[in-house]
Design an enzyme around this catalytic site. Structure first.
Site, PDB file in Angstrom:
ATOM      1  CB  CYS A 115     -67.606  58.141 -19.624  1.00  0.00           C
ATOM      2  SG  CYS A 115     -68.221  57.403 -21.175  1.00  0.00           S
ATOM      3  CG  HIS A 216     -66.088  62.340 -21.217  1.00  0.00           C
ATOM      4  ND1 HIS A 216     -65.182  61.746 -20.086  1.00  0.00           N
ATOM      5  CD2 HIS A 216     -66.980  60.992 -22.048  1.00  0.00           C
ATOM      6  CE1 HIS A 216     -64.783  60.437 -20.658  1.00  0.00           C
ATOM      7  NE2 HIS A 216     -65.679  60.088 -21.149  1.00  0.00           N
ATOM      8  CD  GLU A 218     -62.919  63.678 -18.837  1.00  0.00           C
ATOM      9  OE1 GLU A 218     -64.702  64.337 -17.997  1.00  0.00           O
ATOM     10  OE2 GLU A 218     -63.206  63.324 -19.736  1.00  0.00           O
TER      11      GLU A 218
END
Ligand code: MN
Length: 245
Positions: A115, A216, A218
């Site tokens: 990001c 993102h 994660e």
């Protein structure tokens, strides 16, 4: 094989309410820590300071780097004046992370940018950004209203790329929480994925061991386990480098 140590950059948050109101804390979302750990790495959180020695000492400790999400990058750093819809900038974080990226690349450390991280990498190496995507004609929703693990837009991955060799798919639905994006790609980097509106979603350099994504991953390792492959690439690249030290 020794577990590679993966640095995870921190954000600075100021507590709004309660007994600690006004106190500033460095932190990193636990999703990053879990993703690094699940991929076989040992995560450490890296707070930023204005001391230039800290960048080098942090790099002495780590074997790979995750650049995390956060606020906007100061447009001054890529030669622009701020437009009205620019968000909050953090000059101290910009300076630390840009120095960290340049010094990490000098040492040959692998980097996964996430990001804000793709934007930091691009600006550090001489590229520019869109300060705000929302006014552009034909733009998709890049700041989704759905939760972090929910897929939004699709990215199209170029076959001849490190990203394709890592993910193994040409089409990937990702979440999206950004209002800035890469405009001019920095020299030496190439685009490896875009959305259908032309927004750059991944830049990379295999020679530099650099992969940077605009979404993102994660936050999606449970809803879309393929996202963990990005962290496995980082940890495995760091581990290979450890092996030849
Ligand atoms: Mn997006």
């Amino acid at each position: 094989m020794q577990q590679p140590i993966i640095g995870v950059t921190a954000s600075l948050y100021v507590t709004a309410t309660g007994l600690t109101a006004g106190s500033a804390r460095f932190c990193a979302a636990s999703d990053y820590i879990e993703a690094v750990n699940r991929a076989g790495g040992c995560p450490v959180v890296l707070p930023y300071t204005t001391s230039s020695d800290v960048v080098d000492r942090h790099l002495d400790i780590i074997d790979g780097l995750v650049l995390t999400g956060g606020g906007d990058i100061d447009p001054y750093l890529y030669g622009e004046e701020p437009i009205p819809s620019l968000g909050e900038v953090s000059p101290g974080r910009d300076d630390y992370e840009i120095n960290l990226v340049l010094a990490a690349l000098n040492r040959g450390l692998p980097i996964l940018g996430i990001c804000r991280g793709i934007q930091v990498v691009n600006v550090a190496l001489g590229g520019t950004l869109y300060q705000d995507l929302s006014g552009l004609a034909g733009i998709l929703q890049h700041y989704q209203n759905s939760r972090r693990q929910v897929a939004g837009h699709k990215v199209r991955i170029k076959r001849d790329s490190l990203l394709y060799r890592t993910i193994g798919l040409e089409d990937l639905r990702t979440n999206s929480f950004h209002h800035q994006a890469v405009k001019a790609v920095a020299p030496g980097l190439k685009i490896s994925a875009q959305t259908s509106d032309g927004t750059v979603e991944v830049i990379e350099s295999e020679a530099k061991a650099l992969l940077a994504v605009q979404w993102h991953p994660e936050s999606m390792i449970r809803s879309q386990p393929i996202m963990l492959e990005l962290f496995r690439w980082l940890v495995n690249t760091a581990a290979k480098r450890l092996g030849v030290r």
